[in-house]
Enzyme design. Structure first.
Site, mmCIF file in Angstrom:
data_model
loop_
_atom_site.group_PDB
_atom_site.id
_atom_site.type_symbol
_atom_site.label_atom_id
_atom_site.label_comp_id
_atom_site.label_asym_id
_atom_site.label_seq_id
_atom_site.Cartn_x
_atom_site.Cartn_y
_atom_site.Cartn_z
ATOM 1 N N SER A 57 0.861 -1.177 0.000
ATOM 2 C CA SER A 57 0.000 0.000 0.000
ATOM 3 C C SER A 57 0.897 1.227 0.000
ATOM 4 C CB SER A 57 -0.883 0.012 1.250
ATOM 5 O OG SER A 57 -1.545 1.257 1.401
ATOM 6 N N TYR A 70 -2.297 -0.967 10.415
ATOM 7 C CA TYR A 70 -2.316 -1.364 9.006
ATOM 8 C C TYR A 70 -1.051 -0.878 8.308
ATOM 9 C CZ TYR A 70 -3.785 -1.493 4.083
ATOM 10 O OH TYR A 70 -3.870 -1.716 2.738
#
Length: 263
Positions: free
Chosen positions: A141, A154
């Site tokens: 990401s 995350y």
């Protein structure tokens, strides 16, 4: 590099980027092993693969159950006797402030996004090394390169992937390629399934995600990165330039990210 008849194992294949990759790779003639926790959804994906669905094999797995992944990996290898490319697309996201997030939630994010991916890779690598060929693709990401609000654990899990696979790349030599993919806002259900502070699902889509790049376009760019052997690629809209801003103007980046709308 041609993908026709290549054996590609995709985790997180039942939805989002993973699902979009299945359809495009199937059209390109790849032979697929598709995995996630949701067996029913995997068969839905298989049935939507119109080019020789017999070359699409369903193999459910749970990345959080790391003790099961050795047997699952062995089963995957037996299907076609090898894995040419593994695409680690499985994972879960987060939408909660760091101080409000239960430690068990942060641990779950690390278990699924980091430890599950690492375990699967370690079990698969001996087979690739014995054949002196293979390609490992990690869907990280943009927050694997920088942190933003509501993504603490995350982001940490994605940062950890970069550290692990950058190190692994330096150890295993050129025969096994490693590509780290960093998507930004992609229009998938990732925010609907994102974990909140107590571990429950958010059950709503963020505005930024809803207005993001279609998963199909993201999948096309990932396949291009695989074909060209990219080590790292950033995918998305203007948010991807945060990587450069963080690197060259960190003070300015810090001010911008504090005010940025990230949901």
């Amino acid at each position: 590099m041609e993908l026709k008849n290549k054996i590609v194992w995709i985790t997180g294949a039942s939805s989002g980027i993973g699902e979009a990759l299945c359809y495009q790779l199937n059209k390109m003639g790849a032979r697929l092993i598709i995995s996630s926790r949701n067996r029913e959804a995997l068969y839905h994906v298989k049935n939507n693969c119109k080019i020789n669905p017999l070359d699409v094999h369903v193999l459910p797995l749970d990345l959080e159950n790391t003790d099961s992944l050795k047997d699952v990996t062995n089963e995957a290898i037996k299907i076609f006797n090898k894995i040419d490319i593994v695409i680690h697309s499985g994972g879960i996201s987060q939408r909660s402030l760091a101080l409000e997030t239960e430690l068990s939630v942060a641990q779950r994010l690390m278990n699924v996004n980091f430890w599950g991916t690492v375990a699967l890779t370690q079990h698969l690598l001996p087979s690739m090394l014995s054949k002196k060929t293979g390609h490992i693709v990690i869907i990280s990401s943009l927050v694997g390169k920088f942190g933003t609000k509501f993504r603490s654990a995350y982001s940490a899990s994605k940062h950890a992937l970069h550290g692990y696979f950058d190190s692994l790349r330096s150890e295993i030599g050129p025969a096994i390629k490693i590509t780290i993919v960093c998507p930004g806002f992609i229009k998938t259900n990732v925010t609907i399934n994102a974990l909140t502070a107590d571990g429950s699902k958010q059950n709503s889509m963020d505005e930024a995600q809803a207005n993001g790049m279609p998963a199909e376009e993201c999948a096309s760019q990932i396949i291009k990165a695989i074909l060209t052997g990219k080590e790292e690629v950033y995918i998305g809209g203007k948010e991807k330039y945060g990587v450069l801003l963080k690197r060259f103007l960190p003070g300015l980046f810090s001010k911008i990210v504090k005010k940025a709308k990230v949901t």
